[in-house]
Design a protein around this motif. Structure first.
Motif, PDB file in Angstrom:
ATOM      1  N   GLU A 131       1.742  -0.778   4.449  1.00  0.00           N
ATOM      2  CA  GLU A 131       1.913   0.433   5.263  1.00  0.00           C
ATOM      3  C   GLU A 131       0.559   0.932   5.786  1.00  0.00           C
TER       4      GLU A 131
ATOM      5  N   PRO B 228      -0.985   2.242  -5.900  1.00  0.00           N
ATOM      6  CA  PRO B 228      -0.146   2.340  -4.702  1.00  0.00           C
ATOM      7  C   PRO B 228      -0.564   3.507  -3.800  1.00  0.00           C
ATOM      8  N   GLU B 229      -0.912   4.639  -4.394  1.00  0.00           N
ATOM      9  CA  GLU B 229      -1.316   5.789  -3.573  1.00  0.00           C
ATOM     10  C   GLU B 229      -2.555   5.485  -2.737  1.00  0.00           C
TER      11      GLU B 229
ATOM     12  N   LYS C  42       3.691  -2.894  -0.951  1.00  0.00           N
ATOM     13  CA  LYS C  42       4.396  -2.059   0.025  1.00  0.00           C
ATOM     14  C   LYS C  42       3.429  -1.047   0.663  1.00  0.00           C
ATOM     15  N   SER C  43       2.680  -0.352  -0.174  1.00  0.00           N
ATOM     16  CA  SER C  43       1.835   0.698   0.404  1.00  0.00           C
ATOM     17  C   SER C  43       0.599   0.117   1.084  1.00  0.00           C
TER      18      SER C  43
ATOM     19  N   ARG D  25      -2.857   2.838   0.373  1.00  0.00           N
ATOM     20  CA  ARG D  25      -2.484   3.297   1.706  1.00  0.00           C
ATOM     21  C   ARG D  25      -3.715   3.702   2.518  1.00  0.00           C
TER      22      ARG D  25
END
Lengths: 328, 328
Positions: free
Chosen positions: B112, B81-82, B108-109, B85
């Protein structure tokens, strides 16, 4: 709402499609189109109607996907481009060498009609192609092997039937176990046609036919049999009908490749099919791709596509979250 | 222009990815990121650089796809997830039960950051998932079987190593031939864990350890061994290092289903892998999907995807016309 399916052509493949639709709750057979007299056709779906092929252009608002069940020699090269203007279509065009040409013709008319056309859907071309695609992308340094059978080759059976003095015949293509084992060992053998497959023929003679002459004619037939070890069994019509009525088939796609800093690690990827009914399995693949065609069309996609282009999840009626939970 | 690849984590999987990239002309390894001291890392690609993980956010304009080679227990749930992005990413997250949760976090990320993230890429999850997907869509009336092995289970080997008195150990998971044959017959058997797999353990004891006690402890270990027929061999450290240094694995995904008006025809779809190196094969799958991630991103796609979502042709560097001609 159900995906509304039409079938054009009601032979072994068309009947297989009809049966496969029954296994998929989100699909409904609406109509079967035939070049025969519609009243002569007895179908197995009480809610579907039979129409003459001249009605094919009249049902565009009632059918989401038209499945073309004609032959690759003369039917599909004409029918698929024609109908891809009017409907989303799926065919099982299987003349490998002519797929690029067929693709271009179908792509043009599908784009003109703003429809989706999936061609060459089945198992080879089809699932076997997919497996060659995946395995080759994963192991670029490797070699592909495709074996067919044990199964009935329609083309080879027909070739025998055309011989003077032959009443009927069935030909089985059989992969050679030693060749399969050599491939699975990772030794990447070069294999001749003869080393890969044998051919077994069951032949019914007409009265007074010359057995020795016909056996020699089969075994020496160029392209079909001359390059293979061929066995010929002469049997009665009754035996043929009793023991060889089925249309089983299958085969193997194997890729053998290497990885590692010094290419020191071997890997074998093998995909195989063992099918009691060749046309029913082909039909089952087609029906799953009919679902994909409907979805692609809803998303605004148009033009000709093959199994290589379709995201796997589009074959299923389940949503992404369910598939990830159940299958991944 | 080449697809520029970064690797985060340089264990067995990371080294496998590095080797796999060398087999793909359209890709280039740019950087390896490590949590260790970069100067301590010797990599095999002269043109690539090694960076500390704290440089991970600094290379977004130099890397098209970041391949995450950490573990599923603690690394990937945080890292994917990190990094999704910042980069298009591919991981091999393989904790089946937690994939839905991981997917949501990564999706989600990635959205984003307007990046593509492919998770759970490998062979199980991965190619095995794909084969369950295809086979289930084609034969809705059927049953799936997955067998693993023969191969080294890292988790089971670790479980043995944690036993008091054990110096080192390797555990092989072995599918039971009789179970495979029963599945291939189309009889759709119900199989217990014990009927499907056996477990074979090679154990090196510490000086003075109690052989009988350790053997019993292994065989009775809940979840890991108690439900299986387990064989334990005690060998020397030298023998373990000589005969069991490899990390082979593999397995079988088989679907057995029926078609026909009366469900009278059986069909068997079988996919199998026989791998000399589990991490190198997983790496090879990941690298093919890195190509797909780059292409999807170029097309403007973003968010989390899995192997179920990616069109097969996206794994290849060849164009559609070439693939149709060569593979279909």
């Amino acid at each position: 709402m159900s995906i509304r399916i039409g079938i054009f052509g009601y032979g072994n493949l068309g009947r297989g499609v009809e049966n496969a639709i029954k296994q998929n709750d989100d699909m409904e057979l609406v109509a079967v189109f035939t070049r025969r007299d519609p009243s002569s056709l007895k179908i197995n779906t009480p809610t579907a109607k039979v129409y003459n092929a001249n009605m094919l252009s009249e049902m565009t608002d009632k059918i989401d996907v038209m499945i073309l069940c004609g032959g690759s020699a003369t039917d599909l090269p004409k029918q698929t481009p024609e109908l891809a203007r009017l409907y989303n279509v799926v065919d099982s065009f299987d003349t490998h060498a002519k797929i690029p040409e067929h693709f271009e013709n179908v792509d043009k008319s599908a784009k003109e009609g703003a429809k989706v056309a999936l061609i060459s859907v089945g198992w080879d071309p089809g699932m076997f192609s997919l497996n060659r695609m995946y395995a080759g992308a994963i192991l670029p340094n490797g070699k592909d092997y495709t074996f067919w059978g044990k199964g009935v080759s329609q083309g080879h059976s027909d070739a025998i039937r055309r011989i003077d003095g032959v009443l009927d015949a069935k030909q089985y293509t059989i992969p050679v176990d030693a060749a399969l084992d050599a491939v699975r060992s990772g030794s990447n053998p070069e294999l001749t046609a003869r080393q890969k497959h044998t051919r077994e023929c069951f032949v019914v003679l007409k009265d007074g036919a010359d057995k020795e002459k016909i056996e020699a004619e089969i075994k020496n037939m160029p392209n079909y049999f001359a390059d293979y070890d061929t066995t010929v069994h002469f049997i009665s019509k009754q035996e043929l009908d009793r023991d060889h009525a089925g249309i089983p088939h299958g085969g193997f796609v194997i890729r053998s490749g290497v990885t590692g800093a010094n290419l020191e690690h071997k890997h074998i990827i093998e995909y195989s099919l063992k099918l009691d009914s060749n046309p029913e399995f082909t039909a089952s693949v087609i029906v799953a791709y009919a679902r994909a065609a409907a979805r692609l069309s809803k998303e605004g996609v148009c033009g000709c596509k093959t199994v290589l282009d379709v995201p796997p999840s589009y074959l299923s009626s389940k949503d992404g979250a369910t598939l990830r939970k159940e299958l991944l």
